[in-house]
Motif scaffolding. Structure first.
Motif, PDB file in Angstrom:
ATOM      1  N   HIS A 139      27.870   5.208 -31.073  1.00 31.52           N
ATOM      2  CA  HIS A 139      28.668   6.149 -31.861  1.00 31.52           C
ATOM      3  C   HIS A 139      29.685   5.408 -32.716  1.00 31.52           C
ATOM      4  O   HIS A 139      30.371   4.515 -32.238  1.00 31.52           O
ATOM      5  N   HIS A 153      27.268  -1.102 -24.465  1.00 35.95           N
ATOM      6  CA  HIS A 153      28.653  -0.634 -24.577  1.00 35.95           C
ATOM      7  C   HIS A 153      29.599  -1.641 -23.940  1.00 35.95           C
ATOM      8  O   HIS A 153      29.204  -2.364 -23.034  1.00 35.95           O
ATOM      9  N   GLU A 180      31.183  11.512 -30.250  1.00 34.64           N
ATOM     10  CA  GLU A 180      31.082  11.148 -28.840  1.00 34.64           C
ATOM     11  C   GLU A 180      32.419  11.368 -28.153  1.00 34.64           C
ATOM     12  O   GLU A 180      32.499  11.837 -27.036  1.00 34.64           O
ATOM     13  N   GLU A 181      33.494  10.991 -28.852  1.00 34.63           N
ATOM     14  CA  GLU A 181      34.812  10.924 -28.211  1.00 34.63           C
ATOM     15  C   GLU A 181      35.447  12.286 -27.946  1.00 34.63           C
ATOM     16  O   GLU A 181      36.263  12.431 -27.041  1.00 34.63           O
ATOM     17  N   HIS A 234      28.906   8.677 -21.068  1.00 42.03           N
ATOM     18  CA  HIS A 234      28.440   8.155 -22.353  1.00 42.03           C
ATOM     19  C   HIS A 234      27.325   9.058 -22.847  1.00 42.03           C
ATOM     20  O   HIS A 234      26.752   9.827 -22.072  1.00 42.03           O
ATOM     21  N   ASP A 280      34.483   0.045 -29.238  1.00 44.35           N
ATOM     22  CA  ASP A 280      33.970   1.212 -28.521  1.00 44.35           C
ATOM     23  C   ASP A 280      32.992   1.996 -29.403  1.00 44.35           C
ATOM     24  O   ASP A 280      33.400   2.601 -30.384  1.00 44.35           O
ATOM     25  N   GLY A 281      31.720   1.965 -29.025  1.00 50.25           N
ATOM     26  CA  GLY A 281      30.708   2.754 -29.733  1.00 50.25           C
ATOM     27  C   GLY A 281      30.032   2.010 -30.866  1.00 50.25           C
ATOM     28  O   GLY A 281      28.811   1.899 -30.916  1.00 50.25           O
TER      29      GLY A 281
HETATM   30 ZN   LIG Z   1      32.108   4.803 -26.434  1.00 47.34          ZN
END
Ligand SMILES: [Zn+2]
Length: 417
Positions: free
Chosen positions: A79, A191, A125-126, A358, A90-91
């Protein structure tokens, strides 16, 4: 490592993305905002020059497809969205590693790999803006609660369906995105760990066994308010005393569970004044485990303990479920391939569960064989601008993940032969 793969380029592109979409406070790629749209345009540019078909599905997830000899697909998912003031990895680490792996596969197989390879950038996603994580992947898996999502608003009062409209997504049809998974034979996600386990073991990479199941409850103890001066200690119905006994107890419950975790994250008291025995004490309990029966046992033990402490203190107790999700174990054969890929890249591997959820959890729930690979996080921290991973570890994870993609293509081919 394949001579056609250039993990250093992934690190350079991650830095380029950080410069484009971050500021002094960190990454600012919140889903469905202008910066997110900018991010996606940048990603499309990175995919230009590869013979891939690119489209956005009904839920706003971006897909890039490199057609292979077989129409069975290996999916690589990540993501591009971040929390406000988020970290630089992150992502997006996953997505950009995926782009580099596309380049390698395209070069190695002259544009025609043995199976079809797809890269997906999941939308939101978040859940940073609307408070609901895994939007795009849960729409795709079919698990999204439409009634709940329809009513979600951001802090400015903008409804999720209206924010989606702004980026060309029709809320009522987001579940049509499920069609994307029809030919999926495997789903792989790389990840950052976002925790300290690999750091403490001094290992760069780990194979992920699945995502924890979660039981989340509010527990309310009810006693009696009484004057703090005139009430003898043996005459009290102290709701706080009973609640407080839960604190060391959940450590014992977690210890016995073999790998589970328990957290009392909040505690409020009534009347909440310095001169009164506590009449009412509400605590929240979050319990997580990879194994469903073990999770159920942790929950039952906590419940029994609360009843015992209530009885001892002559108070009452009641439980209210706030949220729950089942554990999502990953595919055993893919976990073994992930192990192998890590071992071949850096010698040693560790298997660990994922505490955070996730997108992979949603894809696994949809029945697609799934595995994740973790790379060590420095400071064991994420969702913060100090989130970081050593560059040599970033390069290792791209190389190991590339091996996993290659092994998975062979695995799919063998299965369908
Ligand atoms: Zn993530």
């Amino acid at each position: 490592m394949s001579a056609l793969l250039n993990p250093k380029r992934t690190v350079a592109e991650l830095k380029e993305l950080r410069a484009l979409t971050g500021d002094d406070n960190g990454a600012q790629r919140v889903a469905f905002t202008k910066m997110w749209v900018t991010t996606r345009a940048w990603l499309r540019k990175k995919l230009e020059g590869l013979p891939v078909e690119i489209h956005t599905d009904a839920a706003g997830n971006l897909w890039a497809t490199l057609r292979g000899e077989s129409d069975r697909e290996v999916l690589i998912g990540g993501h591009m969205d971040s929390v406000p003031n988020g970290g630089w990895l992150d992502g997006c680490l996953n997505v950009l590693a995926g782009v580099e792996i596309f380049r390698r596969i395209n070069a190695q197989y002259s544009g025609k790999p043995p199976v079809t390879v797809r890269l997906v950038d999941w939308a939101d996603e978040e859940g940073a803006r609307f408070g609901k994580s895994l939007f795009g992947s849960s729409a795709c898996s079919g698990n999204l609660d439409m009634n709940e999502a329809r009513g979600l608003k951001d802090k400015d009062g903008i409804r999720l369906p209206d924010a989606l409209k702004e980026v060309g997504v029709d809320f009522e049809h987001v579940k049509d995105s499920g069609a994307e998974l029809k030919k999926a034979a495997a789903y792989l996600e790389l990840h950052i760990e976002q925790g300290p386990v690999l750091l403490d073991l001094d290992l760069p990479l780990g194979a992920v066994l699945g995502t924890f199941g979660v039981e989340r409850h509010a527990i309310t103890f009810r006693g009696q308010a009484a004057h703090s001066g005139s009430t003898p200690m043996n005459r009290r119905k102290d709701a706080f005393l009973a609640a407080a006994k839960m604190s060391p107890e959940i450590y014992r419950i977690a210890e016995r569970s073999g790998g589970g975790v328990c957290t009392i994250g909040s505690c409020t008291t009534k009347p909440g004044i310095v001169t009164s025995v506590v009449e009412e004490c509400r605590i929240t309990l979050d319990q997580r485990h990879l194994d469903a029966p073990a999770l159920a046992r942790m929950f039952e033990e906590a419940k029994a303990a609360s009843e015992k402490f209530a009885q001892e203190g002559n108070v009452k107790v009641s439980w209210e479920r706030l949220w729950q999700i089942a554990p999502r174990p990953f595919n055993d054969e893919l976990i073994a391939l992930c192990d192998e890929s890590i071992r071949e890249t850096c010698g040693q591997v560790h298997r660990l569960p994922s505490g955070p959820l996730h997108d992979a959890a949603e894809v696994a729930a949809a029945g697609v064989p799934t595995v994740m690979m973790f790379v060590q996080s420095l400071h064991g921290i994420s969702h913060n601008k100090i989130e970081d991973t050593r560059e040599e570890h970033l390069e290792l994870c791209v190389a190991a993940f590339d091996k996993l993609v290659e092994k998975t293509m062979k695995w799919i081919k063998e299965k369908t032969a």
